[in-house]
Design a protein around this motif. Structure first.
Motif, short mmCIF file in Angstrom:
data_model
loop_
_atom_site.label_atom_id
_atom_site.label_comp_id
_atom_site.label_asym_id
_atom_site.label_seq_id
_atom_site.Cartn_x
_atom_site.Cartn_y
_atom_site.Cartn_z
N TYR A 1 -4.36 -0.08 7.47
CA TYR A 1 -3.21 -0.98 6.64
C TYR A 1 -2.34 -0.41 7.35
CZ TYR A 1 0.23 -2.12 3.88
OH TYR A 1 1.88 -2.74 3.11
N CYS B 1 0.99 -1.64 0.11
CA CYS B 1 -0.12 0.03 -0.10
C CYS B 1 0.56 1.35 0.31
CB CYS B 1 -1.19 0.45 1.16
SG CYS B 1 -2.36 1.26 1.77
N PHE C 1 -3.76 0.42 -3.31
CA PHE C 1 -3.27 -0.92 -2.68
C PHE C 1 -2.67 -1.63 -3.93
CE2 PHE C 1 -5.70 -0.16 0.47
CZ PHE C 1 -5.03 -0.63 1.82
N ILE D 1 -10.31 -5.86 -3.85
CA ILE D 1 -9.17 -6.05 -2.71
C ILE D 1 -10.98 -3.94 -2.75
CG2 ILE D 1 -7.64 -3.98 -1.68
CD1 ILE D 1 -7.51 -7.08 -1.38
N ASP D 2 -10.77 -3.59 -1.81
CA ASP D 2 -12.20 -2.90 -1.86
C ASP D 2 -11.67 -1.57 -1.41
OD1 ASP D 2 -14.16 -0.47 -1.77
OD2 ASP D 2 -15.52 -1.82 -0.51
N ASN D 3 -11.09 -1.00 -1.83
CA ASN D 3 -10.12 0.30 -1.33
C ASN D 3 -10.95 1.27 -0.58
OD1 ASN D 3 -8.82 1.98 -0.27
ND2 ASN D 3 -7.25 3.20 -2.23
N SER E 1 -4.99 6.62 -0.81
CA SER E 1 -4.17 5.63 -0.98
C SER E 1 -4.23 4.14 -1.99
CB SER E 1 -4.38 4.80 0.71
OG SER E 1 -5.90 3.83 0.52
N CYS F 1 -7.64 2.08 5.48
CA CYS F 1 -8.69 0.35 5.66
C CYS F 1 -8.79 -0.79 4.01
CB CYS F 1 -9.84 0.95 6.65
SG CYS F 1 -9.77 2.31 7.94
N TYR F 2 -9.25 -1.22 4.12
CA TYR F 2 -9.35 -1.96 2.84
C TYR F 2 -10.82 -3.13 3.37
CZ TYR F 2 -5.58 -4.80 4.39
OH TYR F 2 -4.62 -6.16 5.20
N ARG F 3 -11.62 -4.18 1.69
CA ARG F 3 -12.14 -4.69 2.85
C ARG F 3 -11.61 -6.33 1.54
NH1 ARG F 3 -17.79 -1.91 3.46
NH2 ARG F 3 -17.37 -1.04 5.45
N GLU G 1 -12.39 -7.10 7.11
CA GLU G 1 -12.32 -5.39 6.69
C GLU G 1 -10.80 -5.23 7.41
OE1 GLU G 1 -14.52 -1.61 8.04
OE2 GLU G 1 -15.37 -2.74 6.76
#
Length: 105
Positions: free
Chosen positions: A39, A16, A75, A65-67, A73, A24-26, A36
Motif C-alpha cells: 500500500y 489503510c 486496513f 484481507i491479510d495484513n 497498519s 503489505c497485504y494479501r 499480494e
C-alpha cells in the motif's frame, strides 16, 4: 440442483491507516491467494479500488484481507460491489454471497 459456475468481478475501496514503512497485504478468496501488494499511497486522502476477478460457483464465499504488518497498519474495506452493483460483505465472518444471476457464463 448444482450451483451455477461463471465469472464475476468483486470491487471494493481499500483504506489503510499506517505509520512507518508502506504496509503489505494479501487478498484471499475462499482460501486462494489472489494478490499480494504494498500500500504505497498517502493514507490521509487516498484509497485503492481493488478489482478481484473470479471464476467460481454461486453461493457463499469468503474474502480476507491479510495484513502482513498488523503492528503498524490497519486496513478497512468499504463500498463492496459485485459486477458494479452494491452488495453485502459481512465483516464479522468475511462472507459474501454470489447469486446465480451475479455470474456471467
Amino acid at each position: 440442483m448444482s450451483a451455477q459456475e461463471g465469472a464475476a468481478i468483486v470491487t471494493f475501496d481499500l483504506y489503510c491507516k499506517f505509520t512507518g514503512e508502506f504496509p503489505c497485504y494479501r487478498i484471499y478468496v475462499d482460501g486462494r491467494m489472489m494478490t499480494e501488494r504494498s500500500y504505497r499511497w498517502n493514507n490521509k486522502v487516498n484509497y485503492i479500488i481493488e478489482n478481484v476477478p473470479l471464476w467460481t460457483i454461486s453461493g457463499p464465499h469468503y474474502l480476507i484481507i491479510d495484513n502482513l504488518n498488523p503492528e503498524t497498519s490497519e486496513f478497512e474495506m468499504r463500498n463492496f460491489k459485485v459486477n458494479g452493483v452494491p452488495s453485502v460483505y459481512r465483516n464479522a465472518d468475511n462472507r459474501f454471497v454470489l447469486n446465480p444471476g451475479d455470474l456471467k457464463v
